[in-house]
Design a protein around this motif. Structure first.
Motif, PDB file in Angstrom:
ATOM      1  N   LYS A 171       5.456  17.280   8.797  1.00 59.01           N
ATOM      2  CA  LYS A 171       6.910  17.263   8.767  1.00 59.01           C
ATOM      3  C   LYS A 171       7.429  17.903   7.483  1.00 59.01           C
ATOM      4  N   VAL A 172       8.564  18.598   7.609  1.00 58.76           N
ATOM      5  CA  VAL A 172       9.165  19.277   6.465  1.00 58.76           C
ATOM      6  C   VAL A 172      10.581  18.744   6.208  1.00 58.76           C
ATOM      7  N   ILE A 173      11.391  18.706   7.258  1.00 60.45           N
ATOM      8  CA  ILE A 173      12.734  18.112   7.188  1.00 60.45           C
ATOM      9  C   ILE A 173      12.838  17.083   8.300  1.00 60.45           C
ATOM     10  N   GLU A 174      13.335  15.890   7.959  1.00 57.00           N
ATOM     11  CA  GLU A 174      13.564  14.850   8.956  1.00 57.00           C
ATOM     12  C   GLU A 174      15.043  14.489   8.954  1.00 57.00           C
ATOM     13  N   GLU A 175      15.543  14.067  10.099  1.00 58.53           N
ATOM     14  CA  GLU A 175      16.958  13.718  10.169  1.00 58.53           C
ATOM     15  C   GLU A 175      17.201  12.630  11.202  1.00 58.53           C
ATOM     16  N   GLY A 176      18.357  12.049  11.150  1.00 57.82           N
ATOM     17  CA  GLY A 176      18.743  11.049  12.129  1.00 57.82           C
ATOM     18  C   GLY A 176      20.268  10.929  12.166  1.00 57.82           C
ATOM     19  N   PRO A 177      20.811  10.607  13.351  1.00 60.62           N
ATOM     20  CA  PRO A 177      20.102  10.536  14.631  1.00 60.62           C
ATOM     21  C   PRO A 177      19.673  11.929  15.094  1.00 60.62           C
ATOM     22  N   SER A 178      18.865  11.972  16.163  1.00 62.83           N
ATOM     23  CA  SER A 178      18.431  13.260  16.679  1.00 62.83           C
ATOM     24  C   SER A 178      19.624  14.056  17.190  1.00 62.83           C
ATOM     25  N   PRO A 179      19.723  15.333  16.813  1.00 61.70           N
ATOM     26  CA  PRO A 179      20.840  16.146  17.286  1.00 61.70           C
ATOM     27  C   PRO A 179      20.658  16.660  18.707  1.00 61.70           C
ATOM     28  N   ALA A 180      19.524  16.328  19.344  1.00 57.28           N
ATOM     29  CA  ALA A 180      19.204  16.935  20.634  1.00 57.28           C
ATOM     30  C   ALA A 180      19.281  15.964  21.808  1.00 57.28           C
TER      31      ALA A 180
ATOM     32  N   GLU B 217       2.015   8.105  18.759  1.00 60.38           N
ATOM     33  CA  GLU B 217       1.191   7.242  17.929  1.00 60.38           C
ATOM     34  C   GLU B 217       2.073   6.245  17.204  1.00 60.38           C
ATOM     35  N   VAL B 218       1.424   5.243  16.592  1.00 59.19           N
ATOM     36  CA  VAL B 218       2.107   4.275  15.740  1.00 59.19           C
ATOM     37  C   VAL B 218       1.625   4.482  14.314  1.00 59.19           C
ATOM     38  N   ASN B 219       2.558   4.548  13.387  1.00 54.08           N
ATOM     39  CA  ASN B 219       2.207   4.545  11.971  1.00 54.08           C
ATOM     40  C   ASN B 219       2.435   3.135  11.450  1.00 54.08           C
ATOM     41  N   THR B 220       1.344   2.443  11.144  1.00 52.45           N
ATOM     42  CA  THR B 220       1.400   1.024  10.790  1.00 52.45           C
ATOM     43  C   THR B 220       1.666   0.856   9.294  1.00 52.45           C
ATOM     44  N   ARG B 221       2.781   1.410   8.842  1.00 50.68           N
ATOM     45  CA  ARG B 221       3.121   1.410   7.412  1.00 50.68           C
ATOM     46  C   ARG B 221       4.558   1.888   7.271  1.00 50.68           C
ATOM     47  N   ILE B 222       5.044   1.892   6.059  1.00 53.12           N
ATOM     48  CA  ILE B 222       6.322   2.536   5.801  1.00 53.12           C
ATOM     49  C   ILE B 222       6.104   4.042   5.869  1.00 53.12           C
ATOM     50  N   GLN B 223       7.077   4.776   6.361  1.00 53.31           N
ATOM     51  CA  GLN B 223       6.965   6.222   6.502  1.00 53.31           C
ATOM     52  C   GLN B 223       7.619   6.938   5.316  1.00 53.31           C
ATOM     53  N   VAL B 224       7.167   8.159   5.062  1.00 53.81           N
ATOM     54  CA  VAL B 224       7.825   8.995   4.056  1.00 53.81           C
ATOM     55  C   VAL B 224       9.330   9.033   4.321  1.00 53.81           C
ATOM     56  N   GLU B 225       9.697   9.224   5.580  1.00 52.03           N
ATOM     57  CA  GLU B 225      11.094   9.463   5.947  1.00 52.03           C
ATOM     58  C   GLU B 225      11.872   8.188   6.252  1.00 52.03           C
ATOM     59  N   HIS B 226      11.377   7.025   5.792  1.00 56.48           N
ATOM     60  CA  HIS B 226      12.123   5.779   6.010  1.00 56.48           C
ATOM     61  C   HIS B 226      13.511   5.849   5.384  1.00 56.48           C
TER      62      HIS B 226
ATOM     63  N   PRO C 263       0.786  -1.237   0.000  1.00 54.13           N
ATOM     64  CA  PRO C 263       0.000   0.000   0.000  1.00 54.13           C
ATOM     65  C   PRO C 263       0.818   1.288   0.000  1.00 54.13           C
ATOM     66  N   GLY C 264       2.154   1.215   0.139  1.00 51.18           N
ATOM     67  CA  GLY C 264       2.927   2.448   0.260  1.00 51.18           C
ATOM     68  C   GLY C 264       2.578   3.170   1.534  1.00 51.18           C
ATOM     69  N   TYR C 265       2.423   4.505   1.460  1.00 49.17           N
ATOM     70  CA  TYR C 265       1.928   5.272   2.608  1.00 49.17           C
ATOM     71  C   TYR C 265       0.804   6.172   2.119  1.00 49.17           C
ATOM     72  N   GLY C 266      -0.057   6.613   3.037  1.00 48.49           N
ATOM     73  CA  GLY C 266      -1.217   7.394   2.632  1.00 48.49           C
ATOM     74  C   GLY C 266      -2.271   6.507   2.011  1.00 48.49           C
ATOM     75  N   PHE C 267      -3.326   7.120   1.487  1.00 50.51           N
ATOM     76  CA  PHE C 267      -4.449   6.391   0.906  1.00 50.51           C
ATOM     77  C   PHE C 267      -4.889   5.276   1.866  1.00 50.51           C
ATOM     78  N   MET C 268      -4.821   4.015   1.458  1.00 44.41           N
ATOM     79  CA  MET C 268      -5.353   2.929   2.290  1.00 44.41           C
ATOM     80  C   MET C 268      -4.281   2.192   3.077  1.00 44.41           C
ATOM     81  N   ALA C 269      -3.101   2.790   3.204  1.00 44.32           N
ATOM     82  CA  ALA C 269      -1.987   2.097   3.861  1.00 44.32           C
ATOM     83  C   ALA C 269      -2.273   1.767   5.316  1.00 44.32           C
TER      84      ALA C 269
END
Length: 649
Positions: A270-279, A332-341, A112-118
């Protein structure tokens, strides 16, 4: 007329033409693996999944709406099937149409990707109940437990994971919001049960705002997720958004692949995601990672998923980091692959999408938790067709007049469009993702600056100028931004200046005459809903005035999208049947609410309807008083820019 093209859009002159069902014989399919996967999505994530399938030796099937007939994911797939008109509810969110396409194609799995019926547990269950088709994702029961937010909060409590103070049952009465606010303090956050991406979330600043905010959150939940249920949380005013990527198999193995920091957000998106957390200190990040693993264990979860947390950013240690005694709460849990995977993939060199497919096929994870090592630093920049200087307003149309993505060491681009494509504005505004990696955060940012400067997109505005601004912004560079930074603290004049300095404007139309002695035409032909491409050269004659051709099972030719039918009606919310002052749609979108009927008297500034465009609600108001003589739209209908919505007399 030449033969149809193959699934990659190569024309007949290349003579690489394959029968769609012969493709699987040309690949070496891995043992215990699917033969053909249908990707129930569009755009860059559909192409991302298809690339993983190709590397696994698995055939791919695309589905598409009328709006996406010429989109990149359709070109990339081995086969493609039309599942309905532009409106998502009638195409990508039409579960029966998607499953029927899988049956026609002979696909043995649906991703299903993400979004729609994922994250639609009901759809997942329908796929699970369909003979010979496997759902690439967590079990529908686990999606029910963890995907719906109130259920997930209950599971996290069982797993001894701290949760934000809030309700574990849905809320239906504004008085419940007022009582919650009196107990925990305002502001209060209303959240849609099935929500994500910032949709269905409303901040209630005072008791007086409760009723309107509840109605808005319920309306968005129903419109985007077919679920009007909402719940409440205490609103954390100064927090970071940190999430943990999980991959688990059907044999009881659960692994995390590190955390991502998604604190740079606009309106909870979300606009920019990064890892690991810098904080975070290493001690705090390990606490959060372990909490996610406990939650996945108790939730009986397998496949890919993301456990999201809010980390209070109130007091930092001498090194400027949040220490082990910092409070953090399950979100929360996102039960799918994420945009930022992609961030986690760059840090670990683990292909999460491949593992999704392998796990669905019953394979066991081949690495232990101790084998997961995060190396360097990675960032993902969402490339949205939006103008950040205009309150991130989405582009209302355009063409990829120039599309030249960057490259080089440490640069990855996940996309689907190509130069010359039309911009499809019926869905999410994200057109691509730029990911950079470096040995450390400093090098990652330096590569981000280079790659963003090299990313040339012309024909409509994008938020590339905004990203370039952020990579020179002190609070972001220092890792001190929180989820409210863009909305509350960033000076809008700096965004305006960035857009003026680095933004591009659509190029003027080319009015020069072209040589029409030889005209090359590409036709899209549909037979029983399946898509074929045909190339035709017209010599010594005017171009044939024919658009896309849809040949149904009865052999009848049907007009393509936006073309008049035999009665001269172009469909949609187009023409009005009454005289008077027309009120037209200023952008493409979906009607969430219609507040008037024919014959109603309205005053100046009265809200006639609510139009959603690119995850933003827009009130359509009357500029003067009068009588409504025509209502051209209904709730849930998709409209194009310029369509007549109402007529006032």
């Amino acid at each position: 007329m030449d033969e149809p093209t193959d699934g990659r859009g190569r024309d007949s002159t290349s003579r690489v033409v394959r029968h769609p069902h012969s493709f699987k014989m040309k690949r070496s399919v891995q043992r215990g693996m699917f033969e053909k996967v249908l990707v129930a999505n569009r755009g860059e994530i559909a192409v991302r999944v298809m690339r993983a399938c190709e590397e696994l030796g698995v055939g791919t099937v695309a589905v598409y709406s009328e709006a996406d007939k010429h989109s990149g994911h359709v070109r990339y797939a081995d086969e493609a099937y039309n599942v309905g008109p532009a409106r998502a509810a009638d195409s990508y969110n039409d579960g029966e149409a998607v499953i029927e396409a899988a049956r026609k194609a002979g696909a043995d799995a649906i991703h299903p990707g993400y979004g729609f019926m994922a994250e639609n547990a009901d759809f997942a269950a329908r796929v699970e109940e369909t003979d010979d088709i496997t759902w690439v994702g967590p079990a529908s029961e686990a999606m029910e437990r963890l995907g719906e937010k109130t259920h997930a909060r209950q599971v996290m409590q069982e797993a001894d994971v701290p949760i934000v103070p809030g309700t574990t049952e849905s809320v239906e009465d504004p008085e419940e919001i007022r009582e919650f606010g009196e107990e925990h303090g305002f502001p209060v956050l209303i959240k849609a049960e099935g929500g994500g991406g910032g949709m269905g979330q409303e901040v209630v600043e005072s008791p007086e705002d409760a009723e309107e905010a509840l109605e808005t959150a319920q309306r968005e939940g129903e419109a985007y997720f077919s679920n009007a249920s909402v719940y409440l949380e205490r609103f954390l005013d100064n927090a970071r958004h940190v999430e943990v990527q999980i991959i688990a198999d059907k044999h009881g193995n659960v692994r995390h692949v590190g955390e991502r920091d998604c604190s740079l957000q606009r309106r909870q998106q979300k606009v920019i995601e990064e890892g690991p957390s810098p904080a975070l200190t290493d001690e705090l990040r390990e606490q959060i990672r372990n909490a996610a693993r406990r939650g996945a264990d108790v939730g009986d979860y397998y496949n890919a998923g993301t456990f999201e947390f809010l980390v209070e950013d109130e007091q930092r240690n001498d090194e400027g980091l949040l220490d082990a005694d910092t409070d953090f709460f399950f979100l929360e849990v996102n039960t799918r692959i994420q945009v930022e995977h992609t961030v986690s993939e760059e840090l670990t060199d683990i292909d999460l999408v491949k593992w999704q497919i392998r796990v669905a096929a019953g394979q066991e994870l081949t690495f232990e938790q101790d084998d997961v090592e995060l190396e360097g630093h990675a960032m993902e920049f969402r490339i949205n067709a939006e103008n950040a200087a205009d309150d991130f307003a989405p582009a209302t149309g355009g063409e990829f007049e120039i599309y030249d993505p960057p490259g080089g060491i440490g640069v990855r681009v996940d996309d689907a469009p190509r130069q010359g494509d039309e911009l499809v504005t019926d869905y999410d505004s994200m057109i691509a993702k730029l990911i950079t990696w470096g040995e450390d955060r400093e090098e990652c940012i330096a590569r981000g600056k280079r790659a963003l400067a090299d990313y040339d997109i012309q024909g409509f505005p994008t938020i590339i100028p905004f990203h370039r601004l952020m990579l020179t912004d002190d609070p972001f560079i220092e890792g001190r931004h929180t989820t409210k930074y863009i909305d509350d603290d960033l000076d809008p004049e700096r965004i305006d200046a960035a857009q003026e300095r680095w933004g591009t404007e659509p190029a003027p139309a080319d009015d020069e005459d072209e040589d029409e002695e030889v005209v090359e035409r590409e036709f899209t032909v549909e037979v029983n809903g399946k898509r074929f491409q045909v190339n035709l050269e017209e010599r010594g004659a005017p171009a044939i005035p024919v658009g896309d051709v849809d040949v149904g099972g009865d052999g009848a030719s049907r007009p393509g999208p936006g073309r008049p039918d035999s009665n001269g009606d172009s469909g949609g919310g187009g023409g009005a049947a009454a005289e008077g002052e027309e009120i037209a749609a200023e952008m493409q979108g979906t009607i969430l609410e219609v507040n008037v009927a024919e014959g109603d008297e309205v005053g100046a500034s009265d809200v006639l309807c609510v139009l959603e465009a690119m995850k933003m609600e827009n009130d359509v108001v009357a500029e003067r008083g009068g009588t409504v003589t025509h209502v051209g739209v209904s709730e849930g209908e998709s409209v194009d820019m310029g369509d007549t919505l109402f007529v006032l007399d």
